[in-house]
Design a protein around this motif. Structure first.
Motif, mmCIF file in Angstrom:
data_model
loop_
_atom_site.group_PDB
_atom_site.id
_atom_site.type_symbol
_atom_site.label_atom_id
_atom_site.label_comp_id
_atom_site.label_asym_id
_atom_site.label_seq_id
_atom_site.Cartn_x
_atom_site.Cartn_y
_atom_site.Cartn_z
ATOM 1 N N HIS A 1 -3.493 1.793 11.021
ATOM 2 C CA HIS A 1 -3.359 0.524 10.308
ATOM 3 C C HIS A 1 -1.884 0.215 10.104
ATOM 4 O O HIS A 1 -1.078 1.109 9.865
ATOM 5 C CB HIS A 1 -4.082 0.629 8.956
ATOM 6 N N ARG A 2 -1.539 -1.055 10.225
ATOM 7 C CA ARG A 2 -0.157 -1.471 9.999
ATOM 8 C C ARG A 2 -0.105 -2.329 8.730
ATOM 9 O O ARG A 2 -0.738 -3.397 8.675
ATOM 10 C CB ARG A 2 0.358 -2.269 11.189
ATOM 11 N N PRO A 3 0.621 -1.886 7.702
ATOM 12 C CA PRO A 3 0.674 -2.672 6.464
ATOM 13 C C PRO A 3 1.390 -3.998 6.663
ATOM 14 O O PRO A 3 2.331 -4.095 7.462
ATOM 15 C CB PRO A 3 1.435 -1.764 5.493
ATOM 16 N N ASP A 4 0.944 -5.009 5.945
ATOM 17 C CA ASP A 4 1.582 -6.317 5.997
ATOM 18 C C ASP A 4 2.944 -6.243 5.285
ATOM 19 O O ASP A 4 3.003 -5.888 4.103
ATOM 20 C CB ASP A 4 0.694 -7.352 5.316
ATOM 21 N N PRO A 5 4.048 -6.543 5.980
ATOM 22 C CA PRO A 5 5.379 -6.379 5.378
ATOM 23 C C PRO A 5 5.574 -7.192 4.097
ATOM 24 O O PRO A 5 6.179 -6.700 3.132
ATOM 25 C CB PRO A 5 6.330 -6.849 6.480
ATOM 26 N N ALA A 6 5.082 -8.421 4.091
ATOM 27 C CA ALA A 6 5.262 -9.269 2.908
ATOM 28 C C ALA A 6 4.502 -8.698 1.714
ATOM 29 O O ALA A 6 5.018 -8.685 0.580
ATOM 30 C CB ALA A 6 4.792 -10.690 3.203
ATOM 31 N N ARG A 7 3.290 -8.217 1.957
ATOM 32 C CA ARG A 7 2.508 -7.639 0.860
ATOM 33 C C ARG A 7 3.119 -6.325 0.397
ATOM 34 O O ARG A 7 3.111 -6.019 -0.799
ATOM 35 C CB ARG A 7 1.053 -7.429 1.309
ATOM 36 N N LEU A 8 3.645 -5.545 1.329
ATOM 37 C CA LEU A 8 4.328 -4.305 0.950
ATOM 38 C C LEU A 8 5.496 -4.607 0.033
ATOM 39 O O LEU A 8 5.655 -3.967 -1.021
ATOM 40 C CB LEU A 8 4.810 -3.570 2.205
ATOM 41 N N ASP A 9 6.311 -5.574 0.398
ATOM 42 C CA ASP A 9 7.463 -5.938 -0.437
ATOM 43 C C ASP A 9 7.004 -6.400 -1.817
ATOM 44 O O ASP A 9 7.625 -6.064 -2.838
ATOM 45 C CB ASP A 9 8.279 -7.042 0.239
ATOM 46 N N ASP A 10 5.921 -7.181 -1.850
ATOM 47 C CA ASP A 10 5.410 -7.697 -3.123
ATOM 48 C C ASP A 10 4.933 -6.553 -4.025
ATOM 49 O O ASP A 10 5.272 -6.513 -5.217
ATOM 50 C CB ASP A 10 4.261 -8.669 -2.864
ATOM 51 N N MET B 1 6.342 7.732 -10.796
ATOM 52 C CA MET B 1 6.705 7.067 -9.544
ATOM 53 C C MET B 1 5.858 7.573 -8.385
ATOM 54 O O MET B 1 5.475 6.803 -7.497
ATOM 55 C CB MET B 1 8.191 7.278 -9.248
ATOM 56 N N ARG B 2 5.562 8.857 -8.374
ATOM 57 C CA ARG B 2 4.696 9.396 -7.313
ATOM 58 C C ARG B 2 3.310 8.780 -7.385
ATOM 59 O O ARG B 2 2.707 8.448 -6.361
ATOM 60 C CB ARG B 2 4.604 10.926 -7.437
ATOM 61 N N LYS B 3 2.800 8.629 -8.603
ATOM 62 C CA LYS B 3 1.498 8.000 -8.760
ATOM 63 C C LYS B 3 1.534 6.544 -8.272
ATOM 64 O O LYS B 3 0.594 6.068 -7.615
ATOM 65 C CB LYS B 3 1.065 8.041 -10.227
ATOM 66 N N LYS B 4 2.612 5.844 -8.566
ATOM 67 C CA LYS B 4 2.696 4.438 -8.174
ATOM 68 C C LYS B 4 2.831 4.275 -6.668
ATOM 69 O O LYS B 4 2.255 3.333 -6.095
ATOM 70 C CB LYS B 4 3.858 3.763 -8.909
ATOM 71 N N ILE B 5 3.562 5.163 -5.998
ATOM 72 C CA ILE B 5 3.693 5.031 -4.542
ATOM 73 C C ILE B 5 2.355 5.341 -3.873
ATOM 74 O O ILE B 5 1.993 4.736 -2.854
ATOM 75 C CB ILE B 5 4.833 5.918 -3.985
ATOM 76 N N GLN B 6 1.577 6.280 -4.447
ATOM 77 C CA GLN B 6 0.221 6.523 -3.954
ATOM 78 C C GLN B 6 -0.639 5.270 -4.095
ATOM 79 O O GLN B 6 -1.400 4.914 -3.185
ATOM 80 C CB GLN B 6 -0.441 7.660 -4.741
ATOM 81 N N LEU B 7 -0.516 4.629 -5.239
ATOM 82 C CA LEU B 7 -1.320 3.443 -5.516
ATOM 83 C C LEU B 7 -0.962 2.303 -4.570
ATOM 84 O O LEU B 7 -1.841 1.649 -3.997
ATOM 85 C CB LEU B 7 -1.108 3.026 -6.969
ATOM 86 N N VAL B 8 0.328 2.072 -4.373
ATOM 87 C CA VAL B 8 0.775 1.009 -3.463
ATOM 88 C C VAL B 8 0.270 1.276 -2.047
ATOM 89 O O VAL B 8 -0.258 0.379 -1.374
ATOM 90 C CB VAL B 8 2.315 0.894 -3.476
ATOM 91 N N ALA B 9 0.426 2.511 -1.580
ATOM 92 C CA ALA B 9 -0.015 2.862 -0.226
ATOM 93 C C ALA B 9 -1.508 2.627 -0.052
ATOM 94 O O ALA B 9 -1.956 2.118 0.989
ATOM 95 C CB ALA B 9 0.328 4.320 0.069
ATOM 96 N N THR B 10 -2.292 2.965 -1.062
ATOM 97 C CA THR B 10 -3.739 2.843 -0.963
ATOM 98 C C THR B 10 -4.197 1.395 -1.064
ATOM 99 O O THR B 10 -5.108 0.963 -0.338
ATOM 100 C CB THR B 10 -4.415 3.690 -2.056
ATOM 101 N N LEU B 11 -3.587 0.633 -1.951
ATOM 102 C CA LEU B 11 -3.936 -0.785 -2.053
ATOM 103 C C LEU B 11 -3.676 -1.512 -0.740
ATOM 104 O O LEU B 11 -4.440 -2.406 -0.345
ATOM 105 C CB LEU B 11 -3.142 -1.446 -3.184
ATOM 106 N N LEU B 12 -2.637 -1.119 -0.034
ATOM 107 C CA LEU B 12 -2.298 -1.756 1.240
ATOM 108 C C LEU B 12 -3.309 -1.449 2.338
ATOM 109 O O LEU B 12 -3.417 -2.194 3.315
ATOM 110 C CB LEU B 12 -0.907 -1.316 1.697
ATOM 111 N N LEU B 13 -4.052 -0.353 2.193
ATOM 112 C CA LEU B 13 -4.999 0.033 3.238
ATOM 113 C C LEU B 13 -6.198 -0.913 3.332
ATOM 114 O O LEU B 13 -6.792 -1.063 4.395
ATOM 115 C CB LEU B 13 -5.518 1.458 2.991
ATOM 116 N N ASP B 14 -6.576 -1.521 2.189
ATOM 117 C CA ASP B 14 -7.701 -2.464 2.181
ATOM 118 C C ASP B 14 -8.970 -1.848 2.778
ATOM 119 O O ASP B 14 -9.636 -2.455 3.618
ATOM 120 C CB ASP B 14 -7.348 -3.739 2.947
ATOM 121 N N ARG B 15 -9.328 -0.650 2.330
ATOM 122 C CA ARG B 15 -10.556 -0.015 2.818
ATOM 123 C C ARG B 15 -11.791 -0.609 2.118
ATOM 124 O O ARG B 15 -11.687 -1.090 0.983
ATOM 125 C CB ARG B 15 -10.522 1.489 2.549
#
Length: 236
Positions: free
Chosen positions: A100-109, A131-145
């Motif tokens: 999967h390729r994350p959407d750059p605009a959504r990643l920045d947001d 911060m580790r918890k938040k980067i996990q959360l951002v990565a997972t939200l971007l996956l859109d499973r």
């Protein structure tokens, strides 16, 4: 999942005949006292433990199928991340595993809203617990499973990030589902459509939020009542 039971080795069962479904578009909260079997149940869903009895299906397929695992995004309660990667490298690695390729605009947001923009290029070894918890959360939200499972991941996250998560959870569309395990009753009330209470490895309550509020007033009151009901009756 249907009639799910599980025990570690020859110990007493951790889960007993647990059955419930999380439908697309639904946000379900899983709550209960420590030792009730919540994390074990979630690890079984994520295929990190082998099922004893019963079955689990994701999007209509057995959960151990590769196709089923690709439908699931799981965030564990710990923050064990590859420390030699930067935040953005971790996100990229996770998404490569899902093809999967994350959407750059959504990643920045998301990086901006979760206050990670200035640190996204830093090594994870230099991140705080939150911060580790938040980067996990951002990565997972971007996956859109189709199914996202979160096991106490939000413990230790700052208040601003919790409010952002409420917004993101509320924005889930009808093709996606969320199973959220948390002791934060306020968060569960803000996010979830339905609450499942687990005590001693059994489902004590499974209620939509409107019925929960009408009958008990709050998640805290429901959990307190469930714990009282599950206490052994004193011998007379």
């Amino acid at each position: 999942m249907s009639s799910l039971s599980f025990a570690y080795s020859k110990r007493a069962p951790v889960l007993r005949d647990v059955s419930f479904a999380v439908e697309r578009g639904e946000r379900v909260g899983l709550v209960g006292p420590n030792g009730s079997g919540k994390s074990t149940l979630i690890r079984l869903v994520a295929d990190l433990l082998q099922i004893g009895d019963g079955g689990i299906r994701i999007a209509g397929r057995p959960h151990r199928d590769r196709t089923s695992r690709e439908q699931l995004a799981y965030i564990a309660s710990n923050d064990n991340l590859p420390q030699f990667l930067t935040g953005v490298e971790y996100i990229d690695l996770l998404h490569r595993l899902y093809h999967h390729r994350p959407d750059p605009a959504r990643l920045d947001d998301l990086l901006s809203r979760y206050q990670l923009t200035s640190r996204a290029g830093d090594l994870i070894e230099d991140y705080s617990h939150g911060m580790r918890k938040k980067i996990q959360l951002v990565a997972t939200l971007l996956l859109d499973r189709p199914l996202t499972v979160i096991d106490e991941t939000l413990n230790g996250v700052d208040v601003d990030a919790l409010f952002e998560f409420e917004t993101d959870a509320g924005a889930l569309d009808s093709s996606r589902a969320l199973l959220l395990c948390s002791h934060d009753f306020r968060l569960l009330e803000a996010v979830c459509d339905r609450i499942i209470v687990l005590c001693h490895g059994e489902i004590v309550f499974d209620l939509p939020m409107d019925r929960l509020r009408a009958g008990y007033g709050s998640v805290a009151a429901l959990v307190r009542h469930a714990i009282d009901l599950s206490r052994p009756t004193a011998a007379t």
